[in-house]
Design a protein around this motif. Sequence first.
Motif, PDB file in Angstrom:
ATOM      1  N   PHE A 230      -3.043   0.273   0.220  1.00 41.41           N
ATOM      2  CA  PHE A 230      -4.031   1.331   0.028  1.00 41.41           C
ATOM      3  C   PHE A 230      -4.299   1.540  -1.467  1.00 41.41           C
ATOM      4  O   PHE A 230      -3.425   1.300  -2.305  1.00 41.41           O
ATOM      5  CB  PHE A 230      -3.549   2.640   0.654  1.00 41.41           C
ATOM      6  N   PHE A 231      -5.511   1.986  -1.720  1.00 38.13           N
ATOM      7  CA  PHE A 231      -5.962   2.244  -3.088  1.00 38.13           C
ATOM      8  C   PHE A 231      -5.936   3.750  -3.335  1.00 38.13           C
ATOM      9  O   PHE A 231      -6.332   4.538  -2.475  1.00 38.13           O
ATOM     10  CB  PHE A 231      -7.386   1.695  -3.256  1.00 38.13           C
ATOM     11  N   VAL A 232      -5.479   4.151  -4.524  1.00 38.47           N
ATOM     12  CA  VAL A 232      -5.316   5.569  -4.845  1.00 38.47           C
ATOM     13  C   VAL A 232      -6.015   5.890  -6.159  1.00 38.47           C
ATOM     14  O   VAL A 232      -5.738   5.265  -7.193  1.00 38.47           O
ATOM     15  CB  VAL A 232      -3.820   5.957  -4.960  1.00 38.47           C
ATOM     16  N   VAL A 233      -6.931   6.854  -6.112  1.00 39.09           N
ATOM     17  CA  VAL A 233      -7.550   7.373  -7.336  1.00 39.09           C
ATOM     18  C   VAL A 233      -6.662   8.496  -7.869  1.00 39.09           C
ATOM     19  O   VAL A 233      -6.290   9.415  -7.132  1.00 39.09           O
ATOM     20  CB  VAL A 233      -8.973   7.903  -7.063  1.00 39.09           C
ATOM     21  N   PHE A 252      -8.192  -6.504  -2.759  1.00 42.48           N
ATOM     22  CA  PHE A 252      -6.747  -6.747  -2.713  1.00 42.48           C
ATOM     23  C   PHE A 252      -6.511  -8.240  -2.498  1.00 42.48           C
ATOM     24  O   PHE A 252      -7.180  -8.872  -1.675  1.00 42.48           O
ATOM     25  CB  PHE A 252      -6.090  -5.982  -1.557  1.00 42.48           C
ATOM     26  N   MET A 253      -5.509  -8.779  -3.207  1.00 42.50           N
ATOM     27  CA  MET A 253      -5.152 -10.191  -3.052  1.00 42.50           C
ATOM     28  C   MET A 253      -3.632 -10.326  -2.987  1.00 42.50           C
ATOM     29  O   MET A 253      -2.929  -9.911  -3.919  1.00 42.50           O
ATOM     30  CB  MET A 253      -5.677 -11.027  -4.222  1.00 42.50           C
ATOM     31  N   ALA A 266     -11.310  -6.706   0.904  1.00 41.40           N
ATOM     32  CA  ALA A 266     -12.030  -5.856  -0.039  1.00 41.40           C
ATOM     33  C   ALA A 266     -12.750  -4.752   0.712  1.00 41.40           C
ATOM     34  O   ALA A 266     -13.014  -4.865   1.915  1.00 41.40           O
ATOM     35  CB  ALA A 266     -13.015  -6.680  -0.859  1.00 41.40           C
ATOM     36  N   PHE A 267     -13.096  -3.691   0.014  1.00 41.51           N
ATOM     37  CA  PHE A 267     -13.868  -2.607   0.615  1.00 41.51           C
ATOM     38  C   PHE A 267     -14.643  -1.877  -0.471  1.00 41.51           C
ATOM     39  O   PHE A 267     -14.297  -1.940  -1.658  1.00 41.51           O
ATOM     40  CB  PHE A 267     -12.959  -1.630   1.366  1.00 41.51           C
ATOM     41  N   GLY A 288      -7.641   2.401   2.246  1.00 47.74           N
ATOM     42  CA  GLY A 288      -7.626   0.960   2.045  1.00 47.74           C
ATOM     43  C   GLY A 288      -7.507   0.165   3.314  1.00 47.74           C
ATOM     44  O   GLY A 288      -8.277   0.359   4.260  1.00 47.74           O
ATOM     45  N   CYS A 289      -6.501  -0.717   3.393  1.00 52.05           N
ATOM     46  CA  CYS A 289      -6.404  -1.722   4.450  1.00 52.05           C
ATOM     47  C   CYS A 289      -5.077  -1.599   5.206  1.00 52.05           C
ATOM     48  O   CYS A 289      -4.059  -2.175   4.781  1.00 52.05           O
ATOM     49  CB  CYS A 289      -6.513  -3.122   3.852  1.00 52.05           C
TER      50      CYS A 289
END
Length: 320
Positions: A230-233, A252-253, A266-267, A288-289
């Motif tokens: 997951f992506f976090v701001v 993400f990779m 990706a998103f 995220g994913c």
Amino acid sequence: MRNRFSAKGKRKSNLEQASSHHSVLLLQLATRLGKEVEVLLTRDPRIMSRSPQLLTNYDSLIQDLQNQMQTSIDGARNLQAKCQEHSGRITSLERQMASGNVSGAAPSNQRPPEDARRDLGNIKRQLDTNQESARRQERRVESIEHTLALRNVTLADLEEYVRQQEFSSYDGQLLWKISDYARKRNDAVTGQQVSFYSPCFYTSRHGYKMCARLYLNGDGMGRGTHISVFFVVMRSQYDALLRWPFRQKVTFMLLDQDNVEHVIDAFRPDPSSSSFQRPRRETNIASGCPMFCSLAELNNHAYMRDDAMFLKIIVDTTDL
């Protein structure tokens, strides 16, 4: 009268012991402080070049502590000297009072008992004053211990700053090495620690602040079957100058260490989601994913080697 002098003797003895104890305490604090600073600099000598302003403030704090300690030590020594002086005077007066003739005239080679009592009263007042000085020394020790506690907070901030400088990037990309995979995976399965955060990174020196959150046993729809990413701001000091909501594409990779087949997902952020609004707390809700990579697929390629994997996060900065 003998009992009265005995009490005074005990009082001055206790005062001498307290004075010596204060000196020992202060010297121990000074020694411990020096050792901790030496350990920090040995651990990472690059601190001097990475954080000059923090070290300047830290040096100022150390100098202030040293001054306080020296003042307290000098005060304790003076207090001990006074106690020793009073000890001699009390002993002398005890002898005079024990051999004095209170019912008749005083011998020609001794002072009258009234004068001895008057001197004893003066010494009692001086002892009371010195006792108050001892209490002040105790309060000073407590104050220094409090300052040392604050110094420990400063030290922790400095270590965190150095750690962030070691891993942070300012081009919107983070290459994150996840070491001790087997242990962390086991912690996730047993529920001991189901997730952990990456180091933070930025889109530019004054840009968005971000990090990733990784679940090695999955989360949500991927729990027990996938790795979730997951992506976090995150909140930063420059948020007031940035465009909100956050709209940058995130990729993400999971890197194949043989460079054969990377896992890529990706998103694009949903502008209406609270995850991408300007942060009001330290971090927004992660997004995220949840089904980024199946656990079964980890064995098909060299995603894991030497108990470590590499995850790369790329934030598109072309339109910033």
